[in-house]
Design a protein around this motif. Structure first.
Motif, PDB file in Angstrom:
ATOM      1  N   ARG A  93       0.812  -1.217   0.000  1.00 53.57           N
ATOM      2  CA  ARG A  93       0.000   0.000   0.000  1.00 53.57           C
ATOM      3  C   ARG A  93       0.842   1.262   0.000  1.00 53.57           C
ATOM      4  O   ARG A  93       0.353   2.326  -0.383  1.00 53.57           O
ATOM      5  CB  ARG A  93      -0.963  -0.040   1.188  1.00 53.57           C
ATOM      6  CG  ARG A  93      -2.041  -1.106   0.984  1.00 53.57           C
ATOM      7  CD  ARG A  93      -2.986  -1.230   2.134  1.00 53.57           C
ATOM      8  NE  ARG A  93      -3.978  -2.279   1.849  1.00 53.57           N
ATOM      9  CZ  ARG A  93      -4.793  -2.805   2.758  1.00 53.57           C
ATOM     10  NH1 ARG A  93      -4.749  -2.374   4.009  1.00 53.57           N
ATOM     11  NH2 ARG A  93      -5.648  -3.754   2.414  1.00 53.57           N
ATOM     12  N   SER A  94       2.099   1.139   0.403  1.00 51.82           N
ATOM     13  CA  SER A  94       2.985   2.293   0.268  1.00 51.82           C
ATOM     14  C   SER A  94       3.323   2.532  -1.197  1.00 51.82           C
ATOM     15  O   SER A  94       3.635   3.654  -1.599  1.00 51.82           O
ATOM     16  CB  SER A  94       4.262   2.079   1.079  1.00 51.82           C
ATOM     17  OG  SER A  94       5.125   1.124   0.468  1.00 51.82           O
ATOM     18  N   GLY A  95       3.265   1.468  -2.011  1.00 48.71           N
ATOM     19  CA  GLY A  95       3.496   1.621  -3.448  1.00 48.71           C
ATOM     20  C   GLY A  95       2.267   2.080  -4.184  1.00 48.71           C
ATOM     21  O   GLY A  95       2.353   2.879  -5.116  1.00 48.71           O
ATOM     22  N   HIS A  96       1.102   1.568  -3.784  1.00 45.69           N
ATOM     23  CA  HIS A  96      -0.178   2.003  -4.350  1.00 45.69           C
ATOM     24  C   HIS A  96      -1.250   1.663  -3.346  1.00 45.69           C
ATOM     25  O   HIS A  96      -1.379   0.514  -2.915  1.00 45.69           O
ATOM     26  CB  HIS A  96      -0.470   1.319  -5.685  1.00 45.69           C
ATOM     27  CG  HIS A  96      -1.580   1.965  -6.456  1.00 45.69           C
ATOM     28  ND1 HIS A  96      -2.898   1.936  -6.048  1.00 45.69           N
ATOM     29  CD2 HIS A  96      -1.569   2.678  -7.617  1.00 45.69           C
ATOM     30  CE1 HIS A  96      -3.650   2.581  -6.910  1.00 45.69           C
ATOM     31  NE2 HIS A  96      -2.872   3.045  -7.873  1.00 45.69           N
ATOM     32  N   ALA A 100       7.347  -5.628  -2.493  1.00 44.96           N
ATOM     33  CA  ALA A 100       5.909  -5.411  -2.698  1.00 44.96           C
ATOM     34  C   ALA A 100       5.607  -4.000  -3.188  1.00 44.96           C
ATOM     35  O   ALA A 100       4.780  -3.808  -4.089  1.00 44.96           O
ATOM     36  CB  ALA A 100       5.147  -5.702  -1.407  1.00 44.96           C
ATOM     37  N   ALA A 101       6.249  -3.017  -2.620  1.00 45.33           N
ATOM     38  CA  ALA A 101       5.989  -1.635  -3.030  1.00 45.33           C
ATOM     39  C   ALA A 101       6.358  -1.419  -4.497  1.00 45.33           C
ATOM     40  O   ALA A 101       5.639  -0.739  -5.238  1.00 45.33           O
ATOM     41  CB  ALA A 101       6.761  -0.667  -2.139  1.00 45.33           C
ATOM     42  N   ALA A 102       7.478  -1.996  -4.927  1.00 44.63           N
ATOM     43  CA  ALA A 102       7.914  -1.832  -6.313  1.00 44.63           C
ATOM     44  C   ALA A 102       6.914  -2.462  -7.279  1.00 44.63           C
ATOM     45  O   ALA A 102       6.590  -1.876  -8.326  1.00 44.63           O
ATOM     46  CB  ALA A 102       9.297  -2.438  -6.500  1.00 44.63           C
ATOM     47  N   TYR A 103       6.420  -3.655  -6.950  1.00 47.32           N
ATOM     48  CA  TYR A 103       5.421  -4.287  -7.814  1.00 47.32           C
ATOM     49  C   TYR A 103       4.134  -3.470  -7.858  1.00 47.32           C
ATOM     50  O   TYR A 103       3.492  -3.345  -8.901  1.00 47.32           O
ATOM     51  CB  TYR A 103       5.132  -5.710  -7.339  1.00 47.32           C
ATOM     52  CG  TYR A 103       6.118  -6.737  -7.861  1.00 47.32           C
ATOM     53  CD1 TYR A 103       6.173  -7.045  -9.221  1.00 47.32           C
ATOM     54  CD2 TYR A 103       6.985  -7.403  -7.009  1.00 47.32           C
ATOM     55  CE1 TYR A 103       7.063  -7.988  -9.719  1.00 47.32           C
ATOM     56  CE2 TYR A 103       7.891  -8.353  -7.483  1.00 47.32           C
ATOM     57  CZ  TYR A 103       7.920  -8.633  -8.842  1.00 47.32           C
ATOM     58  OH  TYR A 103       8.816  -9.554  -9.323  1.00 47.32           O
ATOM     59  N   ALA A 104       3.744  -2.919  -6.723  1.00 45.71           N
ATOM     60  CA  ALA A 104       2.532  -2.098  -6.695  1.00 45.71           C
ATOM     61  C   ALA A 104       2.700  -0.851  -7.552  1.00 45.71           C
ATOM     62  O   ALA A 104       1.786  -0.468  -8.299  1.00 45.71           O
ATOM     63  CB  ALA A 104       2.195  -1.728  -5.254  1.00 45.71           C
ATOM     64  N   ARG A 105       3.854  -0.204  -7.461  1.00 45.60           N
ATOM     65  CA  ARG A 105       4.099   0.987  -8.273  1.00 45.60           C
ATOM     66  C   ARG A 105       4.152   0.648  -9.757  1.00 45.60           C
ATOM     67  O   ARG A 105       3.802   1.467 -10.610  1.00 45.60           O
ATOM     68  CB  ARG A 105       5.415   1.651  -7.843  1.00 45.60           C
ATOM     69  CG  ARG A 105       5.322   2.416  -6.522  1.00 45.60           C
ATOM     70  CD  ARG A 105       6.545   3.291  -6.316  1.00 45.60           C
ATOM     71  NE  ARG A 105       7.762   2.497  -6.164  1.00 45.60           N
ATOM     72  CZ  ARG A 105       8.240   2.067  -4.998  1.00 45.60           C
ATOM     73  NH1 ARG A 105       7.601   2.359  -3.871  1.00 45.60           N
ATOM     74  NH2 ARG A 105       9.359   1.360  -4.942  1.00 45.60           N
ATOM     75  N   ALA A 106       4.579  -0.575 -10.082  1.00 53.18           N
ATOM     76  CA  ALA A 106       4.700  -0.983 -11.482  1.00 53.18           C
ATOM     77  C   ALA A 106       3.353  -1.243 -12.138  1.00 53.18           C
ATOM     78  O   ALA A 106       3.282  -1.375 -13.368  1.00 53.18           O
ATOM     79  CB  ALA A 106       5.577  -2.231 -11.590  1.00 53.18           C
ATOM     80  N   GLY A 107       2.294  -1.341 -11.333  1.00 58.72           N
ATOM     81  CA  GLY A 107       0.970  -1.532 -11.912  1.00 58.72           C
ATOM     82  C   GLY A 107       0.304  -2.845 -11.560  1.00 58.72           C
ATOM     83  O   GLY A 107      -0.795  -3.137 -12.061  1.00 58.72           O
ATOM     84  N   ALA A 108       0.924  -3.656 -10.701  1.00 60.03           N
ATOM     85  CA  ALA A 108       0.272  -4.883 -10.257  1.00 60.03           C
ATOM     86  C   ALA A 108      -0.855  -4.516  -9.289  1.00 60.03           C
ATOM     87  O   ALA A 108      -0.607  -3.921  -8.244  1.00 60.03           O
ATOM     88  CB  ALA A 108       1.271  -5.807  -9.579  1.00 60.03           C
ATOM     89  N   ALA A 109      -2.068  -4.881  -9.650  1.00 64.32           N
ATOM     90  CA  ALA A 109      -3.214  -4.587  -8.786  1.00 64.32           C
ATOM     91  C   ALA A 109      -3.328  -5.577  -7.644  1.00 64.32           C
ATOM     92  O   ALA A 109      -3.943  -5.288  -6.613  1.00 64.32           O
ATOM     93  CB  ALA A 109      -4.497  -4.612  -9.606  1.00 64.32           C
ATOM     94  N   ILE A 110      -2.721  -6.750  -7.836  1.00 63.61           N
ATOM     95  CA  ILE A 110      -2.790  -7.833  -6.856  1.00 63.61           C
ATOM     96  C   ILE A 110      -1.396  -8.423  -6.700  1.00 63.61           C
ATOM     97  O   ILE A 110      -0.686  -8.639  -7.690  1.00 63.61           O
ATOM     98  CB  ILE A 110      -3.755  -8.941  -7.321  1.00 63.61           C
ATOM     99  CG1 ILE A 110      -5.150  -8.363  -7.585  1.00 63.61           C
ATOM    100  CG2 ILE A 110      -3.831 -10.074  -6.316  1.00 63.61           C
ATOM    101  CD1 ILE A 110      -6.059  -9.293  -8.370  1.00 63.61           C
TER     102      ILE A 110
END
Length: 276
Positions: free
Chosen positions: A121-124, A245-255
């Protein structure tokens, strides 16, 4: 937050494993009827899980709660009390180790889950974390509770509930991706269709799926695919942890799909027993 509590028959089974024919030491010392109390505390920072089961284990052996119970899902600091019970020494000793160890292992999973959720959630802020069914066989109900207490969701509770198409399924197919997706939607119209893909070519071929699961994709590859398929939900899987996890979230992974919490170390629970 307490998602649910394990049923009494499962808790009785756990107690039976540790005390199959009585507590030899307590019996030999003839202290079983002496009154006392047991207090469980967090030894380190943790997200606690299993406190409701610990309480019920005590109740099944005639112990009574003293004060408030700290619910599963609560973040604790070192020294904070989880649960206190009072009753006869025989019951205190019968429940002690089973309750302590169950909370330690489940709190380890819950704490590791909470760390990954916070990182994601810090990433998205909308990134979801889901945990696989790669728990130790026979422990699903307990470990899923820990996942929920940590703020994540189950990825798949069982093969019966989800449509997740792997390459191992596609090895038996002789039709186009579009035909397969249409057939799945006819047969299971209320289910989302998830397809695991190994590379960009496969991802583009199966872009009609509701979710594309990207197994062990580098972060930059996830970002590239998100740019090409901005309307498709992407699930990053394989090797996801609190560190990336933050990097994947910032990259656009919704899950984010992870098994990492199941292999986390337990969080120590300090126990003190005293006579009244």
């Amino acid at each position: 937050m307490n998602p649910y509590t394990l049923p009494d028959h499962e808790l009785e089974r756990l107690l039976g494993e540790d005390v199959p024919a009585g507590d030899a030491t307590t019996f030999a010392l003839d202290i079983g009827q002496r009154p006392g109390r047991i207090v469980f505390r967090a030894r380190h920072t943790m997200t606690v899980c299993g406190s409701e089961e610990a309480l019920r284990l005590g109740e099944l052996r005639g112990l009574s709660r003293i004060g408030e119970l700290t619910a599963s899902g609560t973040a604790l600091q070192p020294g904070e009390t989880i649960l206190s019970l009072a009753g006869e020494a025989a019951a205190l000793h019968a429940v002690w180790k089973t309750a302590q160890t169950l909370m330690e292992y489940l709190s380890g999973i819950a704490s590791a889950t909470a760390d990954i959720v916070a990182a994601a959630r810090s990433g998205h802020s909308d990134c979801a974390v889901v945990c696989t069914r790669k728990n130790f066989p026979g422990t699903k109900a307990a470990t899923v509770k820990a996942v929920l207490a940590g703020g994540a969701s189950p990825h798949r509770l069982s093969l019966s509930e989800t449509l997740l198409v792997f390459a191992e399924h596609r090895a038996f197919l002789d039709e186009s991706p579009a035909t397969t997706l249409a057939r799945l939607r006819r047969r299971w119209p209320e289910r989302s269709i998830v397809v695991e893909v190994a590379d960009e070519n496969e991802a583009l071929a199966w872009a009609g799926a509701d979710i594309l699961q990207l197994e062990k994709w580098p972060v930059d590859a996830v970002a590239d695919l998100h740019a090409r398929l901005p309307e498709t939900r992407l699930a990053a899987a394989g090797g996801v942890n609190a560190g990336n996890a933050a990097a994947y979230a910032r990259a656009g992974a919704a899950i984010l799909v992870t098994s990492a919490p199941y292999f986390a170390g337990p969080r120590d629970v300090a126990v003190s027993i005293s006579a009244d």
